[in-house]
Scaffold this motif. Sequence first.
Motif, PDB file in Angstrom:
ATOM      1  N   MET A  47      -7.323  -7.571  -7.355  1.00  0.00           N
ATOM      2  CA  MET A  47      -6.357  -7.042  -6.241  1.00  0.00           C
ATOM      3  C   MET A  47      -4.974  -6.652  -6.940  1.00  0.00           C
ATOM      4  N   LYS A  48      -4.289  -5.574  -6.503  1.00  0.00           N
ATOM      5  CA  LYS A  48      -2.947  -5.285  -7.021  1.00  0.00           C
ATOM      6  C   LYS A  48      -2.022  -5.787  -6.061  1.00  0.00           C
ATOM      7  N   TYR A  49      -0.730  -5.509  -6.290  1.00  0.00           N
ATOM      8  CA  TYR A  49       0.285  -6.028  -5.368  1.00  0.00           C
ATOM      9  C   TYR A  49       0.036  -5.269  -3.893  1.00  0.00           C
ATOM     10  N   THR A  50       0.104  -3.970  -4.243  1.00  0.00           N
ATOM     11  CA  THR A  50      -0.016  -3.035  -2.957  1.00  0.00           C
ATOM     12  C   THR A  50      -1.192  -3.535  -1.966  1.00  0.00           C
ATOM     13  N   LEU A  86      -7.092   0.126   6.160  1.00  0.00           N
ATOM     14  CA  LEU A  86      -6.850   1.344   5.517  1.00  0.00           C
ATOM     15  C   LEU A  86      -7.017   1.168   3.884  1.00  0.00           C
ATOM     16  N   LYS A  87      -7.264  -0.106   3.607  1.00  0.00           N
ATOM     17  CA  LYS A  87      -7.378  -0.560   2.213  1.00  0.00           C
ATOM     18  C   LYS A  87      -8.798  -0.550   1.890  1.00  0.00           C
ATOM     19  N   ASP A 110      -2.337  -6.761  -1.953  1.00  0.00           N
ATOM     20  CA  ASP A 110      -2.087  -8.097  -1.214  1.00  0.00           C
ATOM     21  C   ASP A 110      -1.106  -7.682  -0.043  1.00  0.00           C
ATOM     22  N   LEU A 111      -0.243  -6.543   0.037  1.00  0.00           N
ATOM     23  CA  LEU A 111       0.715  -6.409   0.532  1.00  0.00           C
ATOM     24  C   LEU A 111      -0.322  -5.953   1.819  1.00  0.00           C
ATOM     25  N   CYS A 112      -1.072  -4.922   1.824  1.00  0.00           N
ATOM     26  CA  CYS A 112      -1.474  -4.255   3.036  1.00  0.00           C
ATOM     27  C   CYS A 112      -2.621  -5.286   3.777  1.00  0.00           C
ATOM     28  N   ASP A 113      -3.026  -6.189   2.741  1.00  0.00           N
ATOM     29  CA  ASP A 113      -4.069  -7.237   3.408  1.00  0.00           C
ATOM     30  C   ASP A 113      -3.324  -8.385   4.160  1.00  0.00           C
ATOM     31  N   CYS A 114      -2.040  -8.160   4.451  1.00  0.00           N
ATOM     32  CA  CYS A 114      -1.259  -9.100   5.534  1.00  0.00           C
ATOM     33  C   CYS A 114      -1.113  -8.557   6.724  1.00  0.00           C
ATOM     34  N   SER A 115      -1.715  -7.197   6.864  1.00  0.00           N
ATOM     35  CA  SER A 115      -1.549  -6.688   8.316  1.00  0.00           C
ATOM     36  C   SER A 115      -2.867  -6.566   8.662  1.00  0.00           C
ATOM     37  N   PHE A 116      -3.427  -6.816  10.067  1.00  0.00           N
ATOM     38  CA  PHE A 116      -4.622  -6.417  10.771  1.00  0.00           C
ATOM     39  C   PHE A 116      -4.913  -5.086  10.699  1.00  0.00           C
ATOM     40  N   TYR A 142       0.501 -15.537  -7.676  1.00  0.00           N
ATOM     41  CA  TYR A 142      -0.129 -14.672  -8.695  1.00  0.00           C
ATOM     42  C   TYR A 142       0.612 -13.593  -8.961  1.00  0.00           C
ATOM     43  N   ASN A 143       1.188 -12.899  -7.858  1.00  0.00           N
ATOM     44  CA  ASN A 143       1.916 -11.637  -8.038  1.00  0.00           C
ATOM     45  C   ASN A 143       3.209 -11.921  -8.817  1.00  0.00           C
ATOM     46  N   LYS A 144       3.974 -12.962  -8.778  1.00  0.00           N
ATOM     47  CA  LYS A 144       5.071 -13.262  -9.472  1.00  0.00           C
ATOM     48  C   LYS A 144       4.766 -13.451 -10.932  1.00  0.00           C
ATOM     49  N   LYS A 145       3.673 -14.373 -11.245  1.00  0.00           N
ATOM     50  CA  LYS A 145       3.566 -14.868 -12.403  1.00  0.00           C
ATOM     51  C   LYS A 145       2.675 -13.703 -13.253  1.00  0.00           C
ATOM     52  N   TYR A 146       1.527 -13.350 -12.670  1.00  0.00           N
ATOM     53  CA  TYR A 146       0.731 -12.317 -13.433  1.00  0.00           C
ATOM     54  C   TYR A 146       0.785 -10.881 -13.183  1.00  0.00           C
ATOM     55  N   ASN A 147       1.564 -10.436 -12.146  1.00  0.00           N
ATOM     56  CA  ASN A 147       1.963  -8.986 -11.947  1.00  0.00           C
ATOM     57  C   ASN A 147       3.328  -8.899 -12.124  1.00  0.00           C
ATOM     58  N   ASN A 148       4.026 -10.023 -12.400  1.00  0.00           N
ATOM     59  CA  ASN A 148       5.584  -9.688 -12.807  1.00  0.00           C
ATOM     60  C   ASN A 148       6.208  -8.968 -11.729  1.00  0.00           C
ATOM     61  N   ILE A 149       6.231  -8.938 -10.590  1.00  0.00           N
ATOM     62  CA  ILE A 149       6.763  -8.246  -9.495  1.00  0.00           C
ATOM     63  C   ILE A 149       8.413  -8.811  -9.563  1.00  0.00           C
ATOM     64  N   ASN A 150       9.190  -7.706  -9.287  1.00  0.00           N
ATOM     65  CA  ASN A 150      10.584  -7.968  -9.105  1.00  0.00           C
ATOM     66  C   ASN A 150      11.007  -8.798  -7.914  1.00  0.00           C
TER      67      ASN A 150
END
Length: 294
Positions: free
Chosen positions: A134-137, A150-151, A139-145, A250-258
């Motif tokens: 899974m990508k950052y987007t 839509l994912k 995980d972001l979308c998966d937080c919403s019912f 995961y997103n912080k360490k492996y996707n290196n998000i800002n």
Amino acid sequence: MNSVFIILNYNSYKLTEKLALKVSKMDSINNVVIVDNCSSDNSFEYLLKLKNTKIDVIKSDKNGGYSYGNNFGARYSKKYNPDILFISNPDVDIEESEIKKILKVFNDTEYSILSAVEYDINNNISNPPIWKIMKYTDDLCDCSFILKKLKHTNENLKIELNEEVQAIEMIKGSFFGVRYKDFMEVDGFDENVFLFCEERIIARKMIDNNKSIGIVTDAKYNHNHSASINKSYKLKSSQIKLLYKSRLYYNKKYNNINGFKYYLLYMVMKISILEYYMYDFINFIKYKLKDIKG
């Protein structure tokens, strides 16, 4: 090939016993290592009764979750000089014929990680049959019912039954085999994660080190999904908090998000957890009303 079968136990000694005894009778498995992850019941004492020339029963020095416990078992298994480690949840059932199929592909190919097709307890292929990282987007979308509907991250992934082995991005952590040298070369699982996201992390580690992952399409195993997790974390909100903590890491360490993306994901997760608190509350009310009527 020399193979060791690791079963990580936490308060599931009956499931662990059943699987260990079955696997220990397989000629294709050289040793079985049961790792008790500091269970809060009498699991370790009970499982010690299974110890014999083929089954080892050990206890981790702390309950560090799935990653720590399986790494603990992998390091212990070095004494047997294994070529292949099989890592399995206690709530899995597999036949020796399927183990042999996986070992054959290991012998004939260069794959670092191999699994089989996962079936549920009703003998239906689990949906989705294959996972993508899974990508950052996602995980972001998966937080919403609403947004998760839509994912479609895994919607169109299918098993290619005409191929003996199919290259995939990520295995399911309930059961898989891995070359011992490759597992140790990437330092195994990331022990900063207690539960959830272990599969995507080990997949990223392997991919970043030019190692391949596959699924043996004519091999199968059955999995009683989350039997162990649901026993330990009865509230959905408790599971979700652990899941989100791992995804954030995961997103912080492996996707290196800002910093902005990190804060956005963190806040959306906080809101989502409130939704799951409400979900648990509604289920509690339903249970009480049913109990009153009954």
